[in-house]
Design an enzyme around this catalytic site. Structure first.
Site, short mmCIF file in Angstrom:
data_model
loop_
_atom_site.label_atom_id
_atom_site.label_comp_id
_atom_site.label_asym_id
_atom_site.label_seq_id
_atom_site.Cartn_x
_atom_site.Cartn_y
_atom_site.Cartn_z
N GLU A 175 28.18 35.98 41.33
CA GLU A 175 28.14 34.78 40.28
C GLU A 175 27.48 33.51 40.89
O GLU A 175 27.98 32.39 40.86
CB GLU A 175 29.66 34.38 39.87
CG GLU A 175 30.47 35.39 39.36
CD GLU A 175 31.98 34.65 38.74
OE1 GLU A 175 32.00 33.47 39.00
OE2 GLU A 175 32.66 35.43 38.33
N GLU A 358 34.84 41.97 38.10
CA GLU A 358 36.06 41.10 38.15
C GLU A 358 36.45 41.16 36.42
O GLU A 358 35.77 40.93 35.73
CB GLU A 358 35.85 39.45 38.53
CG GLU A 358 35.39 39.42 40.00
CD GLU A 358 35.30 37.90 40.35
OE1 GLU A 358 35.60 37.01 39.56
OE2 GLU A 358 34.66 37.87 41.35
C1 FCB Z 1 35.24 33.91 39.35
C2 FCB Z 1 35.49 33.91 40.97
C3 FCB Z 1 36.63 34.48 41.58
C4 FCB Z 1 37.88 33.79 41.02
C5 FCB Z 1 37.84 34.01 39.33
C6 FCB Z 1 39.08 33.61 38.88
O1 FCB Z 1 34.49 33.20 38.81
O2 FCB Z 1 34.38 34.90 41.16
O3 FCB Z 1 36.54 33.89 43.00
O4 FCB Z 1 38.00 32.49 41.25
O5 FCB Z 1 36.93 33.57 38.81
#
Ligand code: FCB
Length: 448
Positions: A175, A358
């Site tokens: 990210e 994620e």
């Molecule tokens: C993302 C991050 C991860 C975690 C999630 C909830 O942005 O990559 O580390 O904090 O959010």
């Protein structure tokens, strides 16, 4: 564990054979042991120790103590039946000062972890940078300094020299958009700088670092390379031309600034973009072919035109009509389907296979009188998002994996220990792990 599937009345669809089911974590959020085996300080150590930065005043000094409990955590993953585990390597363990030769003790930890995963039949997926820059590099300007890109490639090379024979998929950056905006734009994350749109060099230098790292990994014969971007489909609130212009500006910043140049399109016309930091040849380095595009998705963003005199070319507005997580994020699985479709439409043949690296949610999960942790909201959340992925695949989007954020409840950056994202509950004072009912749900999904 006694958990009877009670939520999913509609059977889940089948996924293609070989689809990668996994869980994700990151080093600073779970490892603890920040002083062990020669590890140097990172920007998150510095930031978390500054009073007032973290809502509950906590730090990642101990976190989930995964550094010492990785074998137990690997056994939890084996019980879940995941085919892959996405973890991150802490740069300050590999190069405590941010430069120079690798510290073998720091790499030993990942060596043990990787071997344990392989013994359990789990593919290791390593992210090289999940925001924990060695502090000495921040002292030299951090990602505002072009040299950090070269340092990152050197670190990628050292790490691949040790783990490249066993780690399957390599993710360069996590990210970069969130790191730029929260870390350097508004200062709610480390390193806590408030440059607003003057933080564009951080975008370019991260992308350059990514491209140089891809070259370093290829030189070590790594065949599966990715980056994990955060995306948020824009929901237009309002219908004036000014609202539409605001939505385009936000979309360019959040969804295109990092992906257009990665996929060979150069930079979009985005707020703050400063062409002066982009040197001849850089865009070719950035656009080195990747094998997988990592997509981190949590929620869509409501956007309308800003008020007169606003420093931003858009205004973010809460979206009505959705259930909300403990983070107050709207639960919108349709946003994931829409996003995957958008990426496919936008980039066509230039789009590599996608893996959702994620996807997850925070709720205030607590053990009941019997010590069991029941989290039906998380099951509903994941159920909806898994179906959204399936629909996208059905519509022709190449999606080949889905990773739940996160295996464990962990240290959620500026929110400290107040947000629980895990399939496994962690009681921090005792470090006791308790699989939640969503763990059983995900296990059953993978098993089918
Ligand atoms: C993302 C991050 C991860 C975690 C999630 C909830 O942005 O990559 O580390 O904090 O959010």
């Amino acid at each position: 564990m006694s958990w009877e599937g009670e939520l999913t009345t509609v059977p889940l669809p089948d996924f293609p054979a070989g689809f990668r089911w996994g869980v994700s974590t990151s080093a600073y959020q779970i490892e603890g042991a920040t002083g062990a085996d020669g590890r140097g300080p990172s920007i998150w150590d510095t930031f978390a120790h500054e009073p007032g930065r973290i809502v509950d005043g906590s730090t990642g000094d101990e976190a989930c103590d995964h550094y010492h409990r990785y074998a137990e955590d690997t056994a939890l993953m084996a019980g879940l039946g995941v085919s892959a585990y996405r973890f991150s390597v802490a740069w300050p363990r590999v190069q405590p000062g941010g430069a120079g030769p690798a510290d073998p003790d720091g790499l030993d930890f990942y060596d043990r972890l990787v071997d344990g995963l392989l013994d359990a039949g789990i593919d290791p997926v390593a992210t090289l940078y999940h925001w924990d820059l060695p502090q000495p590099l921040e002292d030299a300007g951090g990602w505002l300094n072009r040299d950090t890109a070269a340092r990152f490639a050197e670190y990628a090379d050292l790490t691949a020299a040790r783990l490249g024979d066993r780690v399957k998929l390599w993710i360069t950056l996590n990210e970069p958009f969130i790191h730029m905006t929260l870390g350097y734009g508004i200062g709610t994350h480390a390193p806590g700088r408030m440059l607003l749109f003057d933080s564009f060099p951080v975008a370019h230098h991260q992308l350059l670092g990514h491209g140089l790292a891809v070259a370093a990994l290829r030189a070590r014969s790594i065949s599966e390379v990715a980056i994990a971007n955060n995306y948020s489909p824009v929901r237009l609130v309002g219908d004036t031309d000014a609202d539409r212009a605001a939505a385009r500006a936000y979309d360019a910043l959040h969804n295109r600034l990092f992906t257009d140049p990665l996929l060979g399109r150069g930079y979009p016309d985005a707020p703050g973009l400063d062409p002066a930091v982009v040197r001849d040849g850089d865009l070719d380095v950035v656009a080195a072919p990747i094998d997988v595009l990592g997509v981190n998705y949590y929620n869509p963003t409501g956007i309308r035109a800003p008020e007169e005199g606003s420093p931003l070319p858009f205004e973010m507005v809460p979206l009505d009509g959705y259930p909300r997580t403990a983070f107050d994020w709207p639960v919108a699985p349709d946003g994931l389907r829409e996003l995957l479709g958008q990426l496919h439409d936008r980039y066509g043949d230039a789009l590599p296979p996608i893996q959702v690296t994620e996807s997850g949610c925070a709720y205030d999960d607590a053990p009941d009188a019997d010590g069991r942790v029941h989290d039906p909201e998380r099951i509903a959340y994941l159920d909806g998002h898994v179906r959204a992925v399936h629909e996208a695949i059905g519509a022709g989007v190449p999606v080949t994996g889905y990773f739940v954020w996160s295996l464990l409840d962990n240290w959620e950056w500026a929110e400290g220990f107040t947000k629980r994202f895990g399939l496994v509950h962690v009681d921090y004072p005792t470090q006791r792990r308790t699989p939640k009912s969503s763990y059983a749900w995900f296990r059953d999904l993978i098993r089918r």
